[in-house]
Design an enzyme around this catalytic site. Structure first.
Site, PDB file in Angstrom:
ATOM      1  N   HIS A 273       8.810  -6.770   7.137  1.00  0.00           N
ATOM      2  CA  HIS A 273       8.125  -5.617   6.555  1.00  0.00           C
ATOM      3  C   HIS A 273       6.629  -5.788   6.845  1.00  0.00           C
ATOM      4  CE1 HIS A 273       6.488  -3.188   3.187  1.00  0.00           C
ATOM      5  NE2 HIS A 273       7.675  -2.608   3.106  1.00  0.00           N
TER       6      HIS A 273
ATOM      7  N   ASP B 185      10.243 -13.786   1.713  1.00  0.00           N
ATOM      8  CA  ASP B 185       9.992 -12.456   1.166  1.00  0.00           C
ATOM      9  C   ASP B 185      11.339 -11.962   0.651  1.00  0.00           C
ATOM     10  OD1 ASP B 185       9.944  -9.754   0.823  1.00  0.00           O
ATOM     11  OD2 ASP B 185       8.938  -9.280   2.696  1.00  0.00           O
TER      12      ASP B 185
ATOM     13  N   GLN C 165      13.831  -7.510  -0.997  1.00  0.00           N
ATOM     14  CA  GLN C 165      15.133  -6.838  -0.908  1.00  0.00           C
ATOM     15  C   GLN C 165      16.266  -7.710  -1.422  1.00  0.00           C
ATOM     16  OE1 GLN C 165      15.776  -3.728  -0.131  1.00  0.00           O
ATOM     17  NE2 GLN C 165      13.674  -3.218   0.443  1.00  0.00           N
TER      18      GLN C 165
ATOM     19  N   LYS D 247      12.176  -3.087  -7.534  1.00  0.00           N
ATOM     20  CA  LYS D 247      13.452  -3.002  -6.808  1.00  0.00           C
ATOM     21  C   LYS D 247      14.565  -3.685  -7.607  1.00  0.00           C
ATOM     22  CE  LYS D 247      10.988  -3.300  -2.418  1.00  0.00           C
ATOM     23  NZ  LYS D 247      10.905  -1.995  -1.788  1.00  0.00           N
TER      24      LYS D 247
ATOM     25  N   CYS E   4       8.315   0.859   6.962  1.00  0.00           N
ATOM     26  CA  CYS E   4       7.260  -0.181   7.005  1.00  0.00           C
ATOM     27  C   CYS E   4       7.706  -1.365   7.839  1.00  0.00           C
ATOM     28  CB  CYS E   4       6.872  -0.638   5.599  1.00  0.00           C
ATOM     29  SG  CYS E   4       6.195   0.665   4.604  1.00  0.00           S
TER      30      CYS E   4
HETATM   31  C1  PLP Z   1      11.375  -6.709   2.751  1.00  0.00           C
HETATM   32  C2  PLP Z   1      10.224  -6.150   1.975  1.00  0.00           C
HETATM   33  N1  PLP Z   1       9.125  -6.876   1.822  1.00  0.00           N
HETATM   34  C3  PLP Z   1       8.076  -6.440   1.117  1.00  0.00           C
HETATM   35  C4  PLP Z   1       8.073  -5.192   0.536  1.00  0.00           C
HETATM   36  C5  PLP Z   1       6.869  -4.746  -0.227  1.00  0.00           C
HETATM   37  O1  PLP Z   1       7.160  -4.633  -1.570  1.00  0.00           O
HETATM   38  P1  PLP Z   1       6.093  -3.992  -2.582  1.00  0.00           P
HETATM   39  O2  PLP Z   1       5.687  -2.673  -1.973  1.00  0.00           O
HETATM   40  O3  PLP Z   1       6.843  -3.849  -3.839  1.00  0.00           O
HETATM   41  O4  PLP Z   1       4.951  -4.930  -2.665  1.00  0.00           O
HETATM   42  C6  PLP Z   1       9.187  -4.377   0.671  1.00  0.00           C
HETATM   43  C7  PLP Z   1       9.211  -3.031   0.095  1.00  0.00           C
HETATM   44  O5  PLP Z   1       9.918  -2.152   0.538  1.00  0.00           O
HETATM   45  C8  PLP Z   1      10.299  -4.870   1.416  1.00  0.00           C
HETATM   46  O6  PLP Z   1      11.395  -4.131   1.582  1.00  0.00           O
END
Ligand code: PLP
Length: 417
Positions: free
Chosen positions: A134, A211, A214, A237, A375
């Site tokens: 992401h 990370d 998800q 999430k 993203c």
């Molecule tokens: C794999 C992954 N990493 C990071 C993020 C970023 O999360 P946040 O916008 O809650 O900081 C997301 C959000 O969709 C994601 O899917």
């Protein structure tokens, strides 16, 4: 929480109808059709237990934390710290000192990049990430590259959307200072073999950041068993509120890292000449935190625990298998992301129909999905598509809803020929 209800849920049969009753937002009509919410990868709906916990907290126990000598201050601090303890237990961290409340995954990763990255890395040091990250696990490292002259190395993915571990093996070397990767890809649904990857990195003493934005709503996790060094996720999430998330870090690493931001709460002693920082976790929580957000996240964790992540994962596995099979019936369907280990995400393109048009037509049928690059532009480039449509499942979705999705896709196919 009603313990009778919890006990009833603990039996093997998965009570999806009962779970749906707990989520007020699911019971509404969109354009005259019952809402089918399949955008859980972007953000999940909230159970009444979370909404009530936040309301009750604001109605009765709200004050600032850690500083007040009065009763409400003590109650708010107790609620905030009890949420930290719930997070600790949920991911099985050793100590609450290892749980830092942040705004979300994005802030957690930026914290590591700016604090660990700027203090421990030197020009020419290398960080490995992957092609399926992401943007929030790409851009913070690019900022660090501009500031510290580090080098970024990228693990490629194969045509199924799986990491090429032989390439990772080649990239790991004596200059590698960190490996940072997603546990579960938001654009492909791939579950990465993180335990094996962590072992590969640790063989060269390379710390690993996961990370888990998800992964955390879909897979049980134990940070000690995984032995990951940093672990980041967002509350929203995980059926909790937005604006709150968690950075887990091993205590020895966090202790060696300088503060990320300066301000109130994160100090022990301040003079104009010198400031002594507070102990963990406060050292990384400058300023008034999202107190009600943490309380809401604690309630979300209680709720998820009351159903059980193993049961949730099994239910979602069934949904994904069913959706994958049924999607194949739609003419021109191409699923993007066909890894052997997948969870909860069906990313696809429909020949001749732009993803945004699919999203709009599905919305007119009451079906909420995501359309775009998610993203994760490097993933889109890897698969030669500008965007995909993405249905992502949560604990409250049903096979009937997937039938509605597939019928709406047939309709989209007919409307745009
Ligand atoms: C794999 C992954 N990493 C990071 C993020 C970023 O999360 P946040 O916008 O809650 O900081 C997301 C959000 O969709 C994601 O899917």
């Amino acid at each position: 929480m009603n313990t009778e209800k919890v006990a009833r849920r603990a039996v093997p049969a998965y009570d999806v109808a009962g779970i749906r009753q707990d989520f007020p937002a699911l019971h509404q009509q969109i354009h005259g059709k019952p809402l089918v919410y399949l955008d859980n990868g972007a953000s999940a709906q909230k159970p009444r237990a979370v909404i009530d916990a936040i309301r009750e907290f604001y109605a009765h126990d709200y004050a600032n934390v850690h500083r007040a000598v009065h009763t409400l201050g003590a109650r708010a601090t107790q609620a905030y710290e009890s949420a930290r303890e719930k997070v600790r237990r949920f991911i099985n961290a050793r100590s609450p000192a290892e749980i830092i409340f942040v705004r979300g995954t994005t802030e957690a990763i930026n914290l590591v990049a700016q604090s660990y990255g700027r203090s421990a890395l030197r020009e020419g040091d290398e960080i490995i990430l992957t092609q399926m990250e992401h943007h929030s696990n790409i851009v913070p490292w690019q900022l660090l590259r501009e500031q510290a002259g580090i080098v970024l190395r990228v693990v490629p993915i194969n045509d199924d959307g799986e990491l090429m571990l032989d390439e990772l093996e080649k990239l790991l070397n004596r200059r590698t200072r960190l490996l940072t990767l997603t546990h579960l890809s938001n654009a492909l649904g791939t579950i990465n073999p993180v335990r094996r990857i962590i072992e590969m990195a640790h063989a060269l003493d390379v710390p690993v950041l996961l990370d888990s934005a998800q992964a955390v709503p879909h897979l049980p996790v134990d940070v000690q068993a995984l032995d990951c060094d940093f672990y980041a996720f967002s509350g929203h999430k995980l059926y909790g509120p937005s604006g709150v998330g968690v950075l887990y870090g091993k205590q020895s690493l966090l202790e060696a890292m300088p503060p990320y931001q300066g301000g109130g709460e994160m100090i022990r002693y301040v003079t104009f000449e010198k400031t002594e920082y507070a102990d963990l976790p406060c050292k990384f929580e400058a300023g008034t935190p999202n107190i009600a957000g943490a309380v809401g996240l604690g309630a979300a964790i209680d709720y998820v625990n009351s159903i059980g992540l193993t049961a949730i994962a099994a239910h979602e596995h069934d949904l994904l298998a069913y959706a994958t099979a049924r999607a194949a019936e739609v003419t021109g369907m191409r699923i993007v992301g066909t890894a052997r280990e997948k969870a909860s995400i069906l990313s696809f393109e429909l020949a001749g129909v732009h993803a945004h048009d699919i999203g709009t037509i599905l919305d007119s049928e009451g079906v909420a999905i995501r359309a775009g690059h998610h993203c994760a532009m490097p993933v889109m480039r890897r698969f030669g598509v500008p965007a995909t449509a993405r249905a992502s499942f949560g604990m409250y979705n049903t096979r009937d809803e997937i039938d509605v999705l597939v019928a709406a896709l047939h309709k989209a196919r007919e409307v745009i020929r």
